[in-house]
Write an enzyme that holds these catalytic residues in place. Sequence first.
Site, mmCIF file in Angstrom:
data_model
loop_
_atom_site.group_PDB
_atom_site.id
_atom_site.type_symbol
_atom_site.label_atom_id
_atom_site.label_comp_id
_atom_site.label_asym_id
_atom_site.label_seq_id
_atom_site.Cartn_x
_atom_site.Cartn_y
_atom_site.Cartn_z
ATOM 1 C CB SER A 190 -0.945 -0.009 1.205
ATOM 2 O OG SER A 190 -1.793 -1.125 1.180
ATOM 3 C CG HIS B 21 -2.023 3.864 3.378
ATOM 4 N ND1 HIS B 21 -3.389 3.663 3.333
ATOM 5 C CD2 HIS B 21 -1.477 2.618 3.311
ATOM 6 C CE1 HIS B 21 -3.655 2.379 3.250
ATOM 7 N NE2 HIS B 21 -2.504 1.724 3.239
#
Length: 298
Positions: A202, A248
């Site tokens: 991610s 992230h």
Amino acid sequence: MEQAPGSPERPVTGSGLPGCYRHPDRETGISCVRCERPICPDCMISAAVGFQCPECVRTGAGTGHAPGANRPRTLAGGVQTADPRLVTKILLGMNVAIWALALAAGDRFVEALDMLGLAVGTDGRVIGVADGEVYRLLTSAFLHQEPLHIAFNMLGLWWLGGPLEAALGRVRYLALYLLSALGGSALSYLLAAGNQPSLGASGAIFGLLGATVVLMRRMNQDLRPVAILLALNLLITFTWTGIAWQAHIGGLVTGAAVAYGMVHAPRGRRTLVQWATCGVLLLVIAVVVGVRTLQLVG
């Protein structure tokens, strides 16, 4: 009158927009992705990413030159290739292969490669980045367990990676991906609990998302679709439980910074500025990792 190829002059119209280098009376917001001269619709020739001017297409398609001479270049200066998604395919294949291996090998395989600050393993041994296992910063970015997790990440890799690879070139695109992965892991290492494991691509995918925003802005394209996608992903990041938001955000910021250095580097010093940007970000990541390590072992 046409300007000589490579001329830095940019005729400006009354509105302030540059005029086409071949038709100065026609204002335009589009530039050739190779030489960056402004071009009007009549002079635009579609390329793998964006548009090129007639001169760049003509010189890039010539024959009888030494290998690599006059080959069409990407927006960031990389060589255009016949398969602009090759690195993306390899990265996707690596992620899927490691996921299958993790399913077959079980928890011990995952425990040896996931992102972990400092903890005691199931065998009683101290493990983690702070104990010298710095490889976890990168290996964790290729590691998945849940089918939906890898499915969403690989969908993002395929959708975002191809256009970025075509725009940057293979080597620059790979540097973007790996630095984004490391940036995500580094922020996760700095802010998350030291013994809380995490894994997944991610951070790297958010890096590609940040780079896409920078690239589309550089090419004067409509940012609304990617802005909506970014907003939705950030909403999910901060509202769903079990998501390492630090990875992230770290990946997003790193990817945007790498892409900015790649696509805004001045042509005369393009390579130097691009790799200096990567070097500075790698140094920042190393400092973050060093600071967190001192906190955990000090």
